[in-house]
Scaffold this motif. Sequence first.
Motif, PDB file in Angstrom:
ATOM      1  N   VAL A  45     -30.874 -18.994 114.405  1.00 46.08           N
ATOM      2  CA  VAL A  45     -31.516 -20.044 113.615  1.00 46.08           C
ATOM      3  C   VAL A  45     -30.967 -19.982 112.198  1.00 46.08           C
ATOM      4  CG1 VAL A  45     -33.708 -20.943 112.715  1.00 46.08           C
ATOM      5  CG2 VAL A  45     -33.661 -19.781 114.939  1.00 46.08           C
ATOM      6  N   GLU A  46     -30.641 -21.148 111.644  1.00 49.41           N
ATOM      7  CA  GLU A  46     -30.304 -21.242 110.227  1.00 49.41           C
ATOM      8  C   GLU A  46     -31.127 -22.360 109.621  1.00 49.41           C
ATOM      9  OE1 GLU A  46     -26.632 -21.680 107.047  1.00 49.41           O
ATOM     10  OE2 GLU A  46     -26.215 -21.913 109.179  1.00 49.41           O
ATOM     11  N   ALA A  47     -31.765 -22.067 108.491  1.00 52.17           N
ATOM     12  CA  ALA A  47     -32.516 -23.063 107.728  1.00 52.17           C
ATOM     13  C   ALA A  47     -31.846 -23.160 106.364  1.00 52.17           C
ATOM     14  CB  ALA A  47     -33.968 -22.636 107.594  1.00 52.17           C
ATOM     15  N   VAL A  71     -30.800 -16.047 110.998  1.00 48.96           N
ATOM     16  CA  VAL A  71     -31.075 -14.923 111.888  1.00 48.96           C
ATOM     17  C   VAL A  71     -30.383 -15.133 113.230  1.00 48.96           C
ATOM     18  CG1 VAL A  71     -33.268 -14.222 110.840  1.00 48.96           C
ATOM     19  CG2 VAL A  71     -33.245 -16.059 112.533  1.00 48.96           C
ATOM     20  N   GLN A  72     -30.213 -14.023 113.961  1.00 48.49           N
ATOM     21  CA  GLN A  72     -29.564 -14.054 115.272  1.00 48.49           C
ATOM     22  C   GLN A  72     -30.300 -13.128 116.235  1.00 48.49           C
ATOM     23  OE1 GLN A  72     -26.649 -15.834 116.107  1.00 48.49           O
ATOM     24  NE2 GLN A  72     -26.840 -16.762 114.102  1.00 48.49           N
ATOM     25  N   GLN A  91     -38.702 -10.938 114.231  1.00 51.42           N
ATOM     26  CA  GLN A  91     -38.567 -11.330 115.625  1.00 51.42           C
ATOM     27  C   GLN A  91     -37.102 -11.533 116.034  1.00 51.42           C
ATOM     28  OE1 GLN A  91     -41.266 -14.616 116.265  1.00 51.42           O
ATOM     29  NE2 GLN A  91     -43.016 -13.258 116.184  1.00 51.42           N
ATOM     30  N   PHE A  92     -36.183 -11.015 115.203  1.00 46.76           N
ATOM     31  CA  PHE A  92     -34.752 -11.120 115.472  1.00 46.76           C
ATOM     32  C   PHE A  92     -34.090  -9.768 115.222  1.00 46.76           C
ATOM     33  CE2 PHE A  92     -36.156 -15.363 114.609  1.00 46.76           C
ATOM     34  CZ  PHE A  92     -35.404 -16.166 115.463  1.00 46.76           C
ATOM     35  N   GLU A  96     -28.958 -12.392 108.695  1.00 50.62           N
ATOM     36  CA  GLU A  96     -27.818 -12.585 107.797  1.00 50.62           C
ATOM     37  C   GLU A  96     -28.277 -12.998 106.406  1.00 50.62           C
ATOM     38  OE1 GLU A  96     -24.323 -14.625 109.439  1.00 50.62           O
ATOM     39  OE2 GLU A  96     -25.331 -14.466 111.386  1.00 50.62           O
ATOM     40  N   VAL A  97     -29.344 -13.799 106.327  1.00 46.26           N
ATOM     41  CA  VAL A  97     -29.918 -14.202 105.047  1.00 46.26           C
ATOM     42  C   VAL A  97     -31.434 -14.077 105.169  1.00 46.26           C
ATOM     43  CG1 VAL A  97     -30.222 -16.076 103.374  1.00 46.26           C
ATOM     44  CG2 VAL A  97     -28.023 -15.812 104.557  1.00 46.26           C
TER      45      VAL A  97
END
Length: 175
Positions: A45-47, A71-72, A91-92, A96-97
């Motif tokens: 997921v990237e926001a 996150v991944q 939950q990941f 990454e950020v």
Amino acid sequence: MSLLLTSGCGLFLPSHDYYAVGFAEIGDQLHIYAPLCDGERVVGVEAYDNLLAGQEPDYDPALMQFTYWKVQDPTHESVANGWIVLGDSSQFRSTEVVAGSNIELPELLGITLQLDVGGQHAVGDVVSVSEAPRYPAGADPGSVRYVYRPERDGEDMRSPGEIRDDSGCASGYPA
């Protein structure tokens, strides 16, 4: 990956045929419901700030300069099935950020979901944070109504079941 753009007038999306997520605030947490079919799983997921990214002429998402959270590899089955709490990295397996470490939560939030649909596939949506319906802490994410934008020119409130029925499979949307 298609870039979703905004202006002062609203959202500009690449076509009428785009993947839409449900979005709601429960307590002080923003929840995303991503309707998936059997065999589809969220793997990342990237926001990001959709407005700033859209104003950058040579925007390169790999630089993550407008990324709010990335996150991944989900550790919970519910997350892999599309029930995501924005900013909850616990939950990941990989973050990454960290939420809010690059930028503050933007009003127009671009969301890109990396999916495993028997192969890698990415879909995305843009949500207006202020339009999220609000529910008290402890409300069941499966029983609240989410703001949902099934068409370019409209949005409404729907239950997860209604979103799932309307959406179709994520793999059917352009990457």
